[in-house]
Scaffold this motif. Structure first.
Motif, PDB file in Angstrom:
ATOM      1  N   GLY A 177     -43.497 -23.708  47.405  1.00 31.69           N
ATOM      2  CA  GLY A 177     -43.665 -22.582  48.322  1.00 31.69           C
ATOM      3  C   GLY A 177     -42.684 -22.774  49.464  1.00 31.69           C
ATOM      4  O   GLY A 177     -41.495 -22.968  49.219  1.00 31.69           O
ATOM      5  N   TRP A 189     -44.026 -20.836  60.247  1.00 33.29           N
ATOM      6  CA  TRP A 189     -45.049 -21.156  59.245  1.00 33.29           C
ATOM      7  C   TRP A 189     -45.416 -22.633  59.345  1.00 33.29           C
ATOM      8  O   TRP A 189     -44.577 -23.463  59.737  1.00 33.29           O
ATOM      9  N   ASP A 190     -46.651 -22.931  58.952  1.00 36.94           N
ATOM     10  CA  ASP A 190     -47.109 -24.308  58.897  1.00 36.94           C
ATOM     11  C   ASP A 190     -46.685 -24.869  57.530  1.00 36.94           C
ATOM     12  O   ASP A 190     -47.284 -24.534  56.504  1.00 36.94           O
ATOM     13  N   MET A 191     -45.639 -25.682  57.547  1.00 30.26           N
ATOM     14  CA  MET A 191     -45.056 -26.132  56.270  1.00 30.26           C
ATOM     15  C   MET A 191     -45.054 -27.657  56.169  1.00 30.26           C
ATOM     16  O   MET A 191     -44.862 -28.340  57.185  1.00 30.26           O
ATOM     17  N   ASP A 215     -46.701 -27.978  46.850  1.00 28.54           N
ATOM     18  CA  ASP A 215     -47.299 -27.814  48.186  1.00 28.54           C
ATOM     19  C   ASP A 215     -48.493 -26.865  48.155  1.00 28.54           C
ATOM     20  O   ASP A 215     -48.619 -26.029  47.258  1.00 28.54           O
ATOM     21  N   THR A 216     -49.351 -27.004  49.158  1.00 27.70           N
ATOM     22  CA  THR A 216     -50.605 -26.241  49.194  1.00 27.70           C
ATOM     23  C   THR A 216     -50.358 -24.737  49.271  1.00 27.70           C
ATOM     24  O   THR A 216     -50.994 -23.951  48.561  1.00 27.70           O
ATOM     25  N   MET A 217     -49.425 -24.320  50.130  1.00 27.48           N
ATOM     26  CA  MET A 217     -49.159 -22.884  50.247  1.00 27.48           C
ATOM     27  C   MET A 217     -48.658 -22.322  48.906  1.00 27.48           C
ATOM     28  O   MET A 217     -49.119 -21.283  48.430  1.00 27.48           O
ATOM     29  N   GLY A 218     -47.739 -23.039  48.304  1.00 23.69           N
ATOM     30  CA  GLY A 218     -47.210 -22.606  47.014  1.00 23.69           C
ATOM     31  C   GLY A 218     -48.291 -22.570  45.943  1.00 23.69           C
ATOM     32  O   GLY A 218     -48.338 -21.650  45.117  1.00 23.69           O
ATOM     33  N   GLN A 219     -49.197 -23.558  45.981  1.00 23.76           N
ATOM     34  CA  GLN A 219     -50.276 -23.593  44.980  1.00 23.76           C
ATOM     35  C   GLN A 219     -51.198 -22.386  45.139  1.00 23.76           C
ATOM     36  O   GLN A 219     -51.653 -21.806  44.155  1.00 23.76           O
ATOM     37  N   GLY A 220     -51.473 -22.000  46.401  1.00 22.75           N
ATOM     38  CA  GLY A 220     -52.298 -20.817  46.642  1.00 22.75           C
ATOM     39  C   GLY A 220     -51.625 -19.568  46.075  1.00 22.75           C
ATOM     40  O   GLY A 220     -52.281 -18.719  45.457  1.00 22.75           O
ATOM     41  N   MET A 221     -50.320 -19.488  46.283  1.00 22.43           N
ATOM     42  CA  MET A 221     -49.573 -18.331  45.770  1.00 22.43           C
ATOM     43  C   MET A 221     -49.578 -18.331  44.240  1.00 22.43           C
ATOM     44  O   MET A 221     -49.732 -17.286  43.597  1.00 22.43           O
TER      45      MET A 221
END
Ligand SMILES: NC(=O)c1ccc[n+]([C@@H]2O[C@H](COP(=O)([O-])OP(=O)(O)OC[C@H]3O[C@@H](n4cnc5c(N)ncnc54)[C@H](OP(=O)(O)O)[C@@H]3O)[C@@H](O)[C@H]2O)c1
Length: 246
Positions: A177, A189-191, A215-221
């Motif tokens: 992400g 963004w919190d990256m 990454d967590t954001m990418g996994q959510g997407m």
């Protein structure tokens, strides 16, 4: 980490960002040698490790690719990390920037895979690891040309995976992400940083995940996309319309 132990690795764009962090993470996995390549060797950091061999390489230059392939004949794992992002939406964005992203992210990476396929076949079991992007699944229109280049690269990665499936050359796609590198300079963004991301990438590959999101954001997407591709499109639509480009 068995997949990396005693292996010879070549990585592109190793001077900064995720590439530099991957070199550092790999040096903790028992690798035999890392060919760390970048466009300008004056910008290569010191890794303070005799296993690192630095080479100059612009992946849009076919002659440089051929020269590196002629030297790095012992490569067993090719990591295509180098990439560019040019902002702009599809209808009004700068076409030159879009062409640049396509030249680097797509054609440059394809040329690398073509140049190294004979070497990897000879040195099997071997692997190609392509750093793609979550934008391969659905475009973020503010970087529409980048997203298209990564969607094209994702397709090429899947194609090469099939082409090499019976030759003991595994082909991995890593789809991050947003990671805190120069690519996202100015974003609030919190990256995660690139060092922790590189460790996650190495772990996912070691676990044999052919398609992974570090990454967590990418996994959510990615989860949104898996539930229904229109859900990821809706997330990107909200982001785009919340921050319209000039
Ligand atoms: N950061 C993110 O949020 C994110 C998310 C998803 C995917 N990715 C992907 O992760 C990879 C690394 O990105 P990053 O975030 O680490 O970005 P970065 O800090 O901007 O680093 C990009 C790297 O690619 C190199 N590069 C650019 N054009 C090149 C060329 N023609 N030949 C060889 N090297 C070239 C750069 O070298 P120079 O220093 O010479 O320019 C630099 O080493 C890219 O493929 C990117 O698309 C990043």
């Amino acid at each position: 980490m068995q997949i990396f132990k005693d292996k010879v690795i070549l990585i592109t764009g190793a001077n900064r960002g995720i590439g530099r962090s991957l070199v550092k993470a790999l040096l903790h996995t028992g690798v035999r040698k890392v060919y760390a390549t970048c466009r300008d060797l004056n910008k290569m950091p010191t890794f303070d490790d005799d296993r690192v061999v630095t080479l100059s390489l612009d992946i849009t230059d076919d002659r440089q690719i051929a020269a590196v392939a002629a030297v790095a004949l012992d490569t067993e794992i090719l990591i295509n990390n180098a990439g560019t992002v040019n902002p702009g939406n599809m209808l009004e964005g700068d076409l030159t920037g879009m062409q640049r992203d396509m030249q680097v992210n797509y054609f440059g990476t394809i040329t690398m895979m073509r140049a190294f396929a004979p070497i990897l076949r000879k040195n099997k079991p071997s692997a190609i690891i392509n750093i793609v992007s979550i934008a391969a699944y659905s475009p973020l229109p503010s970087i529409a040309g980048y997203a298209a280049s990564k969607a094209a690269l994702f397709s090429a990665t899947q194609a090469v995976r099939i082409e090499l499936a019976k030759e003991d050359v595994a082909v991995y796609a890593v789809n991050p992400g947003a990671i805190d590198t120069d690519m996202n300079r100015g974003s609030d963004w919190d990256m995660p940083d690139s060092d922790s991301t590189a460790v996650r990438i190495v772990e996912h590959i070691a676990n044999g995940e052919l398609d992974s999101v570090p990454d967590t954001m990418g996994q959510g997407m990615y989860q949104a996309w898996r539930e229904d591709p229109s859900k990821l499109s809706a997330i990107f639509s909200d982001l785009y319309h919340a921050t319209p480009i000039d």
